[in-house]
Design an enzyme around this catalytic site. Structure first.
Site, PDB file in Angstrom:
ATOM      1  N   ASP A 175       7.893   1.585   8.255  1.00 35.76           N
ATOM      2  CA  ASP A 175       7.784   2.799   9.057  1.00 35.76           C
ATOM      3  C   ASP A 175       7.245   2.474  10.453  1.00 35.76           C
ATOM      4  O   ASP A 175       6.513   1.481  10.623  1.00 35.76           O
ATOM      5  CB  ASP A 175       6.844   3.800   8.387  1.00 35.76           C
ATOM      6  CG  ASP A 175       7.414   4.378   7.099  1.00 35.76           C
ATOM      7  OD1 ASP A 175       8.654   4.390   6.957  1.00 35.76           O
ATOM      8  OD2 ASP A 175       6.617   4.808   6.242  1.00 35.76           O
ATOM      9  N   TYR A 197       0.368  -5.482   1.013  1.00 32.25           N
ATOM     10  CA  TYR A 197      -0.026  -4.588   2.105  1.00 32.25           C
ATOM     11  C   TYR A 197      -1.545  -4.482   2.193  1.00 32.25           C
ATOM     12  O   TYR A 197      -2.257  -4.630   1.181  1.00 32.25           O
ATOM     13  CB  TYR A 197       0.511  -3.172   1.869  1.00 32.25           C
ATOM     14  CG  TYR A 197       2.010  -3.043   1.843  1.00 32.25           C
ATOM     15  CD1 TYR A 197       2.730  -2.771   3.008  1.00 32.25           C
ATOM     16  CD2 TYR A 197       2.719  -3.171   0.651  1.00 32.25           C
ATOM     17  CE1 TYR A 197       4.104  -2.636   2.984  1.00 32.25           C
ATOM     18  CE2 TYR A 197       4.097  -3.041   0.613  1.00 32.25           C
ATOM     19  CZ  TYR A 197       4.782  -2.768   1.789  1.00 32.25           C
ATOM     20  OH  TYR A 197       6.157  -2.643   1.766  1.00 32.25           O
ATOM     21  N   ASP A 236       1.158  10.692   5.664  1.00 29.14           N
ATOM     22  CA  ASP A 236       0.598   9.776   6.657  1.00 29.14           C
ATOM     23  C   ASP A 236       0.339  10.552   7.938  1.00 29.14           C
ATOM     24  O   ASP A 236       0.274  11.795   7.923  1.00 29.14           O
ATOM     25  CB  ASP A 236       1.507   8.559   6.872  1.00 29.14           C
ATOM     26  CG  ASP A 236       2.875   8.923   7.468  1.00 29.14           C
ATOM     27  OD1 ASP A 236       3.100  10.099   7.834  1.00 29.14           O
ATOM     28  OD2 ASP A 236       3.736   8.019   7.563  1.00 29.14           O
ATOM     29  N   ARG A 274       2.479   5.340   1.081  1.00 28.56           N
ATOM     30  CA  ARG A 274       2.106   6.727   1.420  1.00 28.56           C
ATOM     31  C   ARG A 274       1.985   7.575   0.153  1.00 28.56           C
ATOM     32  O   ARG A 274       1.078   8.409   0.035  1.00 28.56           O
ATOM     33  CB  ARG A 274       3.154   7.342   2.340  1.00 28.56           C
ATOM     34  CG  ARG A 274       3.164   6.788   3.740  1.00 28.56           C
ATOM     35  CD  ARG A 274       4.230   7.447   4.572  1.00 28.56           C
ATOM     36  NE  ARG A 274       5.573   7.035   4.221  1.00 28.56           N
ATOM     37  CZ  ARG A 274       6.624   7.842   4.129  1.00 28.56           C
ATOM     38  NH1 ARG A 274       6.484   9.133   4.338  1.00 28.56           N
ATOM     39  NH2 ARG A 274       7.812   7.372   3.841  1.00 28.56           N
TER      40      ARG A 274
END
Length: 246
Positions: A48, A76, A90, A184
């Site tokens: 993203d 991540y 988010d 998310r």
């Protein structure tokens, strides 16, 4: 380097760039350097715009390896703000609901996280590239349409707490997971499991398969590499023969 036969570039995607922005930049420099009008360039896993980190970009015939590369485990580092939710899970959208969060402690978080390890089901975000009746979910969600997505099975190998700010109610995690995991959505689900809400406020991908962030170039370093590295060509081709084909 032989970009036509195929090369792999490991790039640290900047915050604010789309994955397509990175591919477009690389393709543009390659077309100019190789004097071509067309060039296959792709990537193994979308990030993203509000995320940064490892993006594996492939060129030429190596684009056939995209599916194989995408199947690799991802790692991540994420920061989740607890006590509030947003429609996109988010910072793309504004806060739509606030929840009690004073009861959340490090101990409570540690007791809840095991629920999210291993093989789990996850409902993707409405603001995602998943398709509903042939249409991208994010396009429908941004127009205010209600989007209903089915849960998907995925695997989360590790969730490690990197930090918890009890005053700001921010939780930092390291997550190792399979293809198709939406961090998310994980933020949403962890917030809910804590009897509150949650949304993602920062995300950095630190590994894709065997490629770590330490292996990555900045976009400009990748551009400089393409511009200055001596080129190789498939048998029967050369820079002169490519120019003649234009």
């Amino acid at each position: 380097m032989d970009f036509i036969t195929g090369e792999t570039l490991c790039i640290d995607k900047p915050l604010g760039w789309t994955s397509f922005d990175v591919v477009k930049r690389v393709r543009g420099v390659l077309l100019h350097r190789l004097h071509r009008k067309k060039m296959k360039v792709g990537h193994a896993g979308t990030l993203d715009p509000l995320a940064s980190g490892v993006m594996v970009v492939v060129t030429g015939r190596s684009t056939k390896l995209i599916e194989q590369l995408q199947a690799g485990v991802k790692e991540y580092e994420a920061v989740i703000r607890l006590g509030a939710t947003t429609p996109s899970f988010d910072l793309e959208t504004e806060i739509d609901a606030v929840y009690p969060a004073d009861h959340i402690t490090l101990g409570l978080i540690e007791s809840v996280l095991p629920r999210f390890r291993g093989r789990i089901e996850q409902v993707p975000p409405s603001f995602s590239a998943c398709k509903v009746d042939g249409k991208r979910a994010y396009n429908m969600a941004r127009k205010g349409h209600e989007v209903e997505l089915k849960p998907k099975v995925l695997v989360i190998d590790e969730i490690e707490i990197l930090g918890f700010d009890s005053k700001e109610k921010t939780l930092s995690l390291r997550i190792v997971c399979s293809k198709g995991t939406y961090i998310r959505a994980l933020a949403r689900d962890i917030g809910s499991a804590l009897g509150s809400g949650g949304h993602l406020i920062a995300l950095r991908r630190t590994r894709v398969g065997s490629v770590s962030i330490a292996d990555c170039l900045s976009v400009e370093q990748a551009v400089e590499l393409i511009r200055t590295t001596p080129l190789e060509f498939p048998e029967g081709e050369s820079s002169d023969s490519i120019k003649e084909q234009q």
